[in-house]
Design a protein around this motif. Structure first.
Motif, short mmCIF file in Angstrom:
data_model
loop_
_atom_site.label_atom_id
_atom_site.label_comp_id
_atom_site.label_asym_id
_atom_site.label_seq_id
_atom_site.Cartn_x
_atom_site.Cartn_y
_atom_site.Cartn_z
N ALA B 198 0.84 -1.21 0.00
CA ALA B 198 0.00 0.00 0.00
C ALA B 198 0.87 1.26 0.00
O ALA B 198 0.55 2.25 -0.68
N ILE B 199 1.96 1.22 0.75
CA ILE B 199 2.85 2.39 0.81
C ILE B 199 3.50 2.63 -0.56
O ILE B 199 3.56 3.76 -1.06
N ILE B 200 3.97 1.54 -1.17
CA ILE B 200 4.61 1.68 -2.50
C ILE B 200 3.59 2.21 -3.51
O ILE B 200 3.86 3.13 -4.28
N LEU B 201 2.38 1.64 -3.46
CA LEU B 201 1.32 2.07 -4.36
C LEU B 201 0.96 3.54 -4.11
O LEU B 201 0.77 4.32 -5.06
N GLY B 202 0.90 3.90 -2.83
CA GLY B 202 0.58 5.28 -2.46
C GLY B 202 1.61 6.26 -3.00
O GLY B 202 1.26 7.35 -3.47
N LEU B 203 2.87 5.85 -2.97
CA LEU B 203 3.94 6.73 -3.47
C LEU B 203 3.88 6.85 -4.99
O LEU B 203 4.00 7.94 -5.54
N THR B 204 3.68 5.70 -5.64
CA THR B 204 3.67 5.74 -7.11
C THR B 204 2.42 6.43 -7.64
O THR B 204 2.47 7.13 -8.65
N ASP B 205 1.30 6.25 -6.96
CA ASP B 205 0.05 6.89 -7.42
C ASP B 205 -0.08 8.32 -6.93
O ASP B 205 -0.99 9.04 -7.35
N GLY B 206 0.77 8.69 -6.02
CA GLY B 206 0.80 10.07 -5.55
C GLY B 206 -0.12 10.40 -4.39
O GLY B 206 -0.19 11.54 -3.96
N TRP B 207 -0.87 9.42 -3.84
CA TRP B 207 -1.71 9.77 -2.69
C TRP B 207 -0.96 9.73 -1.37
O TRP B 207 -1.49 10.06 -0.32
N ILE B 208 0.32 9.36 -1.43
CA ILE B 208 1.20 9.61 -0.28
C ILE B 208 2.29 10.56 -0.78
O ILE B 208 3.05 10.23 -1.69
N ALA B 209 2.33 11.75 -0.17
CA ALA B 209 3.34 12.73 -0.59
C ALA B 209 4.69 12.34 0.00
O ALA B 209 4.76 11.65 1.02
N ASP B 210 5.77 12.74 -0.67
CA ASP B 210 7.12 12.41 -0.18
C ASP B 210 7.31 12.89 1.26
O ASP B 210 7.96 12.22 2.06
N ALA B 211 6.72 14.03 1.55
CA ALA B 211 6.89 14.60 2.90
C ALA B 211 6.20 13.75 3.97
O ALA B 211 6.56 13.79 5.15
N ASP B 212 5.20 12.99 3.55
CA ASP B 212 4.46 12.17 4.52
C ASP B 212 4.98 10.74 4.62
O ASP B 212 4.42 9.91 5.35
N LEU B 213 6.05 10.45 3.89
CA LEU B 213 6.51 9.06 3.79
C LEU B 213 6.87 8.47 5.16
O LEU B 213 6.50 7.34 5.47
N LEU B 214 7.58 9.25 5.98
CA LEU B 214 8.02 8.71 7.27
C LEU B 214 6.82 8.33 8.15
O LEU B 214 6.84 7.30 8.84
N ASN B 215 5.80 9.17 8.10
CA ASN B 215 4.59 8.85 8.89
C ASN B 215 3.86 7.66 8.29
O ASN B 215 3.34 6.81 9.02
N ALA B 216 3.84 7.61 6.96
CA ALA B 216 3.16 6.49 6.29
C ALA B 216 3.85 5.17 6.62
O ALA B 216 3.20 4.14 6.82
N LEU B 217 5.18 5.21 6.71
CA LEU B 217 5.93 3.99 7.04
C LEU B 217 5.55 3.45 8.41
O LEU B 217 5.63 2.24 8.66
N ALA B 218 5.16 4.35 9.28
CA ALA B 218 4.82 3.94 10.65
C ALA B 218 3.48 3.21 10.73
O ALA B 218 3.19 2.54 11.71
#
Lengths: 255, 274
Positions: B198-218
């Motif tokens: 889901a995180i990888i998909l979120g990054l590639t599809d753009g619904w997880i912004a780079d700035a939010d990555l650390l929080n998304a990883l948690a």
């Protein structure tokens, strides 16, 4: 189901204090009505037996009385004394956590209550004291049932509910299980027992409740039920009542 | 002692006694110790130091820990449900929450002992094979040390306990032992693989912004664990590299999974036994 003549040799119930009271109790699962407008009162010092064909809601009624099921309508009221454990319960197929001895098992249940329990006395009552160090998985079916009965009375609850205590047991063990119910009643406990063994019910129950077609089809002391239906034994009462498609009358005999 | 506390300890003690009398747990412990020592010796990290060993073990543990959590937890509640024991315990006025937390605490100790034994054995192997480089007296980067490995052990246990709570939730929801193991495997695979995906998909599809990555990883347990280990153990010895994860958010994420699962298990159990 055994069909044999037997006589209730128990002394009459010693108390008329209500311990459990069910009023207009109805249970439905979606569109299926299992129990419809059941009224019953269970008294201290008496054995009340629930009988009826399979699927007539005996176990459902017991679970409603225990508070383990929510009724669709009506209510169950515990009217006994305020104690730590109001109702004890013996499930239809009692089973215990393996790797523990008989004594450890009872001690565990006793440790859940502040009321002290004499485990030696309790195990002696059900004839299990001599096998107290045996692992529960090494007990016979009958012994497991007796351990279940011992568990059900930990803390001396004013009411105990036994779901088919004699089912699958040899006649000696089945009789033993019912003898214990009678002893409990003589000590003032309200005992509710479901059973298919009508000979044992006739011998040990003070009140019989015959469930049929979602309702109480007959209710009263075994001998009076026999007199009312002009038959020789409880089996014939059962036969006469359950042979009808739908009970037209609710025969109630006042004690 | 209040009734609730004494009830909790009665159930907790019974859980521990059950585990101590279950031979398969001893076999699992020996197997885990053997496996971790073999991975450590085989990976070559033991000869180099604690942090290289962490690097060697991190990925295998991301697989081993879920497997252990399933093995220890899948029967935790469903066995009692199948035996009809919860209906009996209800007549002793045992609240669902006390039951769930006591069972969890007991199984958590078992899992911690099994996993902790393996990791402590690894720590000992590394300490005998290679100590920290004592020729360096001071540096702006951290030194490889047993304390870093201890940190790794703690993070691994926090990760394991989060997965155990998820498995226990599945055990409460299951109708039988067979469905319990299927649900536990399904849930763990969903959380472990699905979280990362889901995180990888979120990054590639753009619904997880780079700035939010650390929080998304948690949010996903595995990435939270991985991020926390990288940030607090591995990156400590690197000169300038960091930013693999937010340790506080990652640990909070793992605790959130634990608490959410246990509260959900309590609610489901209450519903099933009323």
């Amino acid at each position: 189901m055994s069909k044999q003549q037997s006589t209730n040799t128990r002394p009459a119930a010693t108390s008329q204090e209500a311990v459990l009271r069910a009023t207009d109790l109805t249970k439905q699962y979606s569109e299926l009505t299992v129990l419809d407008s059941i009224d019953l009162t269970v008294h201290a010092g008496s054995v009340t037996a629930l009988i009826g064909p399979n699927g007539t809601g005996k176990t459902t009624l017991l679970r409603l009385l225990l508070g383990h099921l929510e009724p669709t309508a009506g209510n169950v009221e515990y009217a006994g004394p305020a104690v730590e454990r109001p109702i004890g319960y013996l499930p239809q197929q009692p089973a215990f956590r393996p790797h523990f001895t008989v004594e450890e098992t009872i001690s565990f249940y006793a440790s859940l209550l502040e009321t002290p329990t004499d485990t030696k006395e309790l195990l002696t009552q059900v004839d299990l004291y001599d096998v107290r160090n045996r692992p529960v998985e090494a007990l016979s079916g009958g012994m497991t049932r007796l351990l279940g009965i011992a568990q059900s009375v930990v803390g001396n609850p004013p009411a105990v509910i036994f779901d088919e205590p004699a089912s699958g047991l040899d006649p000696t063990m089945g009789t033993k299980a019912f003898e214990i119910t009678a002893q409990l009643a003589e000590r003032g406990t309200a005992v509710i027992v479901s059973s298919h063994d009508l000979a044992l019910v006739e011998r040990y129950a003070d009140t019989v409740i015959l469930l049929h077609d979602k309702q109480i089809a007959a209710q009263g002391p075994p001998q009076q039920l026999c007199q009312t239906h002009s038959v020789a034994d409880l089996w014939e009462v059962y036969d006469a009542v359950t042979a009808t498609e739908t009970p037209q009358t609710n025969t109630e005999v006042t004690q | 002692m209040s009734t609730i506390v004494s009830t909790f300890f009665a159930l907790f003690k019974r859980e521990l006694k059950t585990a101590m009398r279950t031979r398969v747990y001893y076999l699992i412990t020996v197997g885990v110790i053997g496996l971790l020592l073999a991975l450590t010796a085989g990976g070559g990290g033991a000869a180099t130091g604690y942090v290289p060993t962490v690097v060697d073990l991190l990925l295998p543990l991301e697989v081993l820990v879920p497997v252990l959590a399933i093995a220890i937890g899948y029967r935790s509640v469903v066995s009692d449900l199948e035996r009809g024991e919860l209906a009996v315990l209800k007549t002793y006025d045992v609240p669902s929450s006390v039951y769930v937390f006591a069972i969890y605490a007991g199984r958590a100790v078992v899992l911690s002992v099994i996993l902790g034994s393996g990791l402590l054995a690894t720590l000992l192997l590394v300490s005998f094979s290679s100590g920290p480089d004592t020729s360096i007296f001071a540096t702006h980067t951290g030194l490889d040390s047993p304390l870093l490995f201890a940190r790794f052990i703690v993070l691994t246990l926090v990760f394991a306990l989060a997965l155990l709570a998820i498995v226990l939730l599945m055990s409460v929801a299951a109708q039988s032992t067979l469905t319990a193991i299927a649900l536990a495997v399904g849930a763990v695979v969903l959380v472990v693989v699905g979280g990362d995906a889901a995180i990888i998909l979120g990054l590639t599809d753009g619904w997880i912004a780079d700035a939010d990555l650390l929080n998304a990883l948690a949010i996903a347990p595995n990435s939270a664990y991985r991020g926390a280990v990288f940030e607090t153990v591995i990156a400590v010895t690197a000169a300038s590299e960091s930013g693999y994860g937010s340790p506080i958010t990652s640990v909070a994420g793992l605790f959130a999974w634990t608490i959410f699962s246990l509260i959900s298990a309590t609610l489901i159990l209450h519903r099933r036994t009323v």
